[in-house]
Design an enzyme around this catalytic site. Structure first.
Site, mmCIF file in Angstrom:
data_model
loop_
_atom_site.group_PDB
_atom_site.id
_atom_site.type_symbol
_atom_site.label_atom_id
_atom_site.label_comp_id
_atom_site.label_asym_id
_atom_site.label_seq_id
_atom_site.Cartn_x
_atom_site.Cartn_y
_atom_site.Cartn_z
ATOM 1 N N ASP A 47 -6.187 -5.952 3.825
ATOM 2 C CA ASP A 47 -6.476 -4.516 3.874
ATOM 3 C C ASP A 47 -7.546 -4.162 2.849
ATOM 4 O O ASP A 47 -7.293 -4.170 1.649
ATOM 5 C CB ASP A 47 -5.201 -3.721 3.563
ATOM 6 C CG ASP A 47 -5.448 -2.215 3.639
ATOM 7 O OD1 ASP A 47 -5.313 -1.658 4.746
ATOM 8 O OD2 ASP A 47 -5.807 -1.608 2.606
ATOM 9 N N TYR A 52 -13.573 0.405 -1.552
ATOM 10 C CA TYR A 52 -13.149 -0.612 -2.537
ATOM 11 C C TYR A 52 -14.332 -1.460 -3.012
ATOM 12 O O TYR A 52 -14.218 -2.222 -3.959
ATOM 13 C CB TYR A 52 -12.059 -1.538 -1.964
ATOM 14 C CG TYR A 52 -10.812 -0.837 -1.476
ATOM 15 C CD1 TYR A 52 -10.579 0.508 -1.740
ATOM 16 C CD2 TYR A 52 -9.849 -1.528 -0.730
ATOM 17 C CE1 TYR A 52 -9.444 1.146 -1.274
ATOM 18 C CE2 TYR A 52 -8.698 -0.889 -0.266
ATOM 19 C CZ TYR A 52 -8.511 0.443 -0.531
ATOM 20 O OH TYR A 52 -7.378 1.070 -0.062
ATOM 21 N N LYS A 77 -11.766 0.791 6.150
ATOM 22 C CA LYS A 77 -11.573 2.241 6.257
ATOM 23 C C LYS A 77 -12.890 2.992 6.068
ATOM 24 O O LYS A 77 -13.768 2.554 5.315
ATOM 25 C CB LYS A 77 -10.572 2.727 5.190
ATOM 26 C CG LYS A 77 -9.305 1.878 5.117
ATOM 27 C CD LYS A 77 -8.255 2.420 4.173
ATOM 28 C CE LYS A 77 -7.139 1.409 3.961
ATOM 29 N NZ LYS A 77 -7.397 0.441 2.877
ATOM 30 N N HIS A 110 -9.928 7.132 6.041
ATOM 31 C CA HIS A 110 -9.250 6.915 4.750
ATOM 32 C C HIS A 110 -8.445 8.141 4.281
ATOM 33 O O HIS A 110 -7.312 8.002 3.814
ATOM 34 C CB HIS A 110 -10.308 6.517 3.706
ATOM 35 C CG HIS A 110 -9.792 5.638 2.625
ATOM 36 N ND1 HIS A 110 -10.545 4.654 2.031
ATOM 37 C CD2 HIS A 110 -8.592 5.590 1.998
ATOM 38 C CE1 HIS A 110 -9.826 4.033 1.105
ATOM 39 N NE2 HIS A 110 -8.648 4.593 1.059
HETATM 40 N N1 LIG Z 1 -5.094 4.249 2.079
HETATM 41 C C1 LIG Z 1 -5.098 4.559 0.808
HETATM 42 O O1 LIG Z 1 -5.469 5.679 0.422
HETATM 43 C C2 LIG Z 1 -4.655 3.558 -0.198
HETATM 44 C C3 LIG Z 1 -4.386 3.954 -1.513
HETATM 45 C C4 LIG Z 1 -3.944 2.990 -2.411
HETATM 46 C C5 LIG Z 1 -3.768 1.694 -1.989
HETATM 47 N N2 LIG Z 1 -4.055 1.322 -0.697
HETATM 48 C C6 LIG Z 1 -3.866 -0.067 -0.210
HETATM 49 O O2 LIG Z 1 -2.562 -0.517 -0.565
HETATM 50 C C7 LIG Z 1 -2.681 -1.728 -1.321
HETATM 51 C C8 LIG Z 1 -1.523 -1.877 -2.295
HETATM 52 O O3 LIG Z 1 -1.417 -0.764 -3.146
HETATM 53 P P1 LIG Z 1 -1.801 -0.804 -4.710
HETATM 54 O O4 LIG Z 1 -2.840 -1.808 -4.930
HETATM 55 O O5 LIG Z 1 -2.088 0.606 -5.097
HETATM 56 O O6 LIG Z 1 -0.461 -1.159 -5.469
HETATM 57 P P2 LIG Z 1 0.832 -2.106 -5.271
HETATM 58 O O7 LIG Z 1 0.588 -3.149 -4.274
HETATM 59 O O8 LIG Z 1 1.988 -1.177 -5.111
HETATM 60 O O9 LIG Z 1 0.952 -2.739 -6.725
HETATM 61 C C9 LIG Z 1 -0.054 -3.567 -7.251
HETATM 62 C C10 LIG Z 1 0.249 -3.798 -8.728
HETATM 63 O O10 LIG Z 1 1.445 -4.560 -8.874
HETATM 64 C C11 LIG Z 1 1.161 -5.789 -9.536
HETATM 65 N N3 LIG Z 1 1.941 -6.838 -8.841
HETATM 66 C C12 LIG Z 1 1.791 -7.271 -7.572
HETATM 67 N N4 LIG Z 1 2.714 -8.191 -7.269
HETATM 68 C C13 LIG Z 1 3.465 -8.364 -8.368
HETATM 69 C C14 LIG Z 1 4.570 -9.205 -8.682
HETATM 70 N N5 LIG Z 1 5.089 -10.025 -7.767
HETATM 71 N N6 LIG Z 1 5.105 -9.127 -9.921
HETATM 72 C C15 LIG Z 1 4.584 -8.287 -10.854
HETATM 73 N N7 LIG Z 1 3.542 -7.458 -10.621
HETATM 74 C C16 LIG Z 1 2.982 -7.502 -9.378
HETATM 75 C C17 LIG Z 1 -0.337 -6.010 -9.428
HETATM 76 O O11 LIG Z 1 -0.839 -6.685 -10.558
HETATM 77 P P3 LIG Z 1 -1.821 -7.995 -10.439
HETATM 78 O O12 LIG Z 1 -2.887 -7.716 -9.442
HETATM 79 O O13 LIG Z 1 -2.334 -8.106 -11.842
HETATM 80 O O14 LIG Z 1 -0.925 -9.130 -10.049
HETATM 81 C C18 LIG Z 1 -0.837 -4.551 -9.425
HETATM 82 O O15 LIG Z 1 -0.935 -4.061 -10.746
HETATM 83 C C19 LIG Z 1 -4.043 -1.542 -1.996
HETATM 84 O O16 LIG Z 1 -4.505 -2.749 -2.577
HETATM 85 C C20 LIG Z 1 -4.853 -1.044 -0.855
HETATM 86 O O17 LIG Z 1 -5.191 -2.093 0.031
HETATM 87 C C21 LIG Z 1 -4.495 2.243 0.200
#
Ligand SMILES: NC(=O)c1ccc[n+]([C@@H]2O[C@H](COP(=O)([O-])OP(=O)(O)OC[C@H]3O[C@@H](n4cnc5c(N)ncnc54)[C@H](OP(=O)(O)O)[C@@H]3O)[C@@H](O)[C@H]2O)c1
Length: 274
Positions: A47, A52, A77, A110
């Site tokens: 994704d 990004y 997106k 988005h």
């Molecule tokens: N459509 C939208 O508006 C929108 C908005 C936000 C996000 N997104 C999408 O959703 C995806 C995921 O959301 P997100 O990146 O906001 O946050 P998330 O996946 O909820 O959390 C990511 C965080 O958790 C840590 N992490 C991941 N796996 C872990 C584990 N097993 N143990 C400990 N820590 C862990 C990562 O650190 P490290 O990387 O240092 O491991 C990072 O700091 C995004 O990457 C993006 O593709 C979309």
């Protein structure tokens, strides 16, 4: 234990239920490696988004993985500044160029930019009809945004990607989306890593010999939510995919549902300024 690792979207496209998110993953080796590690660990959904600024490296990671393109589901997106009819085509072409692909599996609006998202959707429908996006959908759309689009749409969005984690379960919106056969995809599924020390999640994990992150991912999957956790660490990328060998009980699912506080980490889609 059998668990369906993919889900059929309303148009017949098959989407993996668990993928890698790459928001805030740096363009260059960080994004190339994360994508490559994920694909080599078994992920088949990546994704990304124009916003990004890592689409080129995502494409490079795909090619470096050795996994055939057609086995991988790629989402990107349309960014807010590019919304509008003509500008959507231009932005889509730029995304394809950067990714080095001739189609994406899913193209999303988005954010619901007021006064723009309906024109953008018209262009998205044409992109879908052309076959260059195998499915189209939206992100951060509330019920009223979807209802507004549906007034004129010829294609119903196949996905709504929204913020969901155990402290923001969004049950009313999920119910509405299910009624319209719009698949639910969670962003920030791990609460951006901020809820991994929650005692209930840690305690449930101990029971299954799993981490809180794995418990949360499994909760999404068992709740019929497509989930895209982000990590740039190979061990965590692998850990987050190691969730197909246990099953949360209904009681544990209910305990996790009960952690909901309706608190957002990101902006409310009715009130954003970007
Ligand atoms: N459509 C939208 O508006 C929108 C908005 C936000 C996000 N997104 C999408 O959703 C995806 C995921 O959301 P997100 O990146 O906001 O946050 P998330 O996946 O909820 O959390 C990511 C965080 O958790 C840590 N992490 C991941 N796996 C872990 C584990 N097993 N143990 C400990 N820590 C862990 C990562 O650190 P490290 O990387 O240092 O491991 C990072 O700091 C995004 O990457 C993006 O593709 C979309």
């Amino acid at each position: 234990m059998s668990f369906e690792k993919t889900k059929e979207l309303a148009n017949g496209s098959i989407i993996p239920r668990l993928g890698l998110g790459v928001w805030q993953v740096k363009d260059g080796s960080e994004a190339v490696d994360s994508v490559k590690w994920a694909l080599q660990a078994g992920y088949r959904l990546i994704d990304t988004a124009a916003a990004y600024k890592n689409e080129a490296s995502v494409g490079e990671g795909i090619r470096a993985s050795g996994i055939p393109r057609e086995e991988i589901f790629i989402t990107t997106k349309l960014w807010n500044a590019d919304q509008g009819y003509d500008s959507t085509f231009k932005a889509f072409n730029e995304s394809l160029d950067k990714l080095g692909l001739d189609y994406v599996d899913l193209y999303l609006i988005h954010w619901p930019v007021e006064g723009k998202y309906k024109e953008s959707w018209r262009a998205m429908e044409e992109i879908y009809q052309s076959g260059r996006a195998k499915a189209i959908g939206v992100s951060n759309f509330h019920e009223h945004h979807i209802e507004d689009i549906l007034k004129e749409a010829s294609v119903v969005p196949m996905v709504d990607q929204i913020e969901i984690h155990p402290t923001l379960t969004q049950e009313p919106l999920r119910k509405f989306l299910a009624e319209h056969k719009i698949a639910v995809e969670a962003w920030s599924p791990l609460g951006q890593g901020k809820i991994l020390e929650n005692p209930t999640l840690v305690e449930i994990g101990e029971k299954y010999n799993k981490t809180a992150a794995q418990v949360i991912i499994r909760w999404h999957l068992q709740s019929d939510i497509i989930v895209i956790p982000k990590s740039v660490h190979e061990d965590r990328i692998k850990q987050n995919f190691d969730v197909f060998d246990f099953e949360l009980t209904d009681e544990d699912i209910n305990r996790i549902d009960a952690l909901n506080t309706n608190e957002r980490l990101g902006p409310d889609p009715d009130n954003f300024d970007f």
